[in-house]
Write an enzyme that holds these catalytic residues in place. Structure first.
Site: not given
Ligand SMILES: [Zn+2]
Length: 225
Positions: A80, A99, A101, A162
Site C-alpha cells: 500500500e 493503515h 484492519h 478493507h
C-alpha cells in the site's frame, strides 16, 4: 543507495515500536496493515510487505521515494505504499500514516458507511465524520486516489470492504487517531444496533476541532502550557 542518518534510524525504530503497539491494541492482525513516516522531502520509511509486526526489526524497514521505488532496504516495501505517498502529497502536514484492519472500522467499511460525528473525541481529533472511500482493489493507484478524495480534510478515512487509513503529525499522533477511530466505529455500530445515535451539530464539531488543533493537541505535545 540512500545513506541512512541517525534521525532515519530513529524513525525506523519508532515504526517497529508502533507496529508492536498496533498488534497489542488489536488494531491489526498478523502482517496486515502498514505504517510509514516521512523522513525527508519525498522520502518515506515504510513497513515491508508481508512481515509480521512482532518479529519486525529496525533493519526490516524500507525507505522509498515519491515513485514508491526502494532507495534503501532488503525487503519489498508495503503493497500500500502508493496509498501512503498519495496521502503525504495531499496533506503536507502529515508526518506519519497508519493503515489498520481494525474490526469495527472494517465492519463499517464493509457496510460502506461513514463513522458519524456522534462522540466528542473523534470530532476533536479527526475533524468530523469519517467518510468511506469508494471501493478499489488493494495496492492500486485507484485505491490511493479514492482514499485521498474521501479524506476531505479529515485525519482518517475508511476503505470500502478493507480497513482504515489514519494520518498524524507524528507516529504517536497517528496512533491516537487510529485508536480513537476504532473506538468511535465500535460506538457507531453499537448505536446503530440500538436505534441510532444523535449526531453533533456541524457548528459544534467545527468549534471542538479548532480548539483541539489550536490548544489541546499542543498541550499534549508540551508546546503550550
Ligand atoms: Zn490493507
Amino acid at each position: 543507495m540512500y545513506s541512512l542518518q541517525d534521525k532515519d534510524k530513529l524513525a525506523c525504530s519508532k515504526i517497529v515500536a508502533t507496529g508492536k503497539l498496533l498488534t497489542e491494541k488489536h488494531l491489526v492482525a498478523g502482517s496486515w496493515g502498514n505504517i510509514s513516516c516521512k523522513i525527508g522531502e519525498s522520502i518515506y520509511a515504510v513497513t515491508p510487505s508481508g512481515k509480521g509486526y512482532t518479529s519486525l526489526t529496525d533493519e526490516d524497514i524500507v525507505i522509498i521515494d515519491q515513485q514508491c521505488d526502494t532507495v534503501w532496504g532488503r525487503h519489498v516495501p508495503s503493497s500500500e505504499s502508493k496509498l501512503h505517498v498519495a496521502v503525504y502529497s495531499a496533506y503536507p502536514e502529515a508526518q506519519a500514516i497508519i493503515h489498520t484492519h481494525s474490526i469495527y472500522a472494517s465492519a463499517l467499511a464493509a457496510m460502506r458507511k461513514p463513522i458519524p460525528p456522534i462522540i466528542e473525541d473523534i470530532v476533536q481529533i479527526i475533524g468530523g465524520s469519517v467518510n468511506c472511500a469508494e471501493y478499489a482493489l488493494p495496492g492500486t493507484q485507484q485505491l490511493a486516489a479514492n482514499a485521498v478524495s474521501a479524506l476531505a480534510g479529515r485525519k482518517a478515512v475508511l476503505l470500502a470492504n478493507h480497513g482504515a487509513v489514519c494520518w498524524g503529525k507524528s507516529l504517536e499522533d497517528a496512533l491516537i487517531v487510529a485508536e480513537v477511530l476504532e473506538k468511535a466505529a465500535q460506538i457507531a455500530v453499537i448505536c446503530q444496533s440500538c436505534g441510532g445515535a444523535v449526531e453533533l451539530p456541524a457548528d459544534d464539531v467545527a468549534v471542538m476541532h479548532e480548539f483541539y488543533n489550536k490548544h489541546y493537541s499542543k498541550r499534549q505535545m508540551g508546546e503550550e502550557g
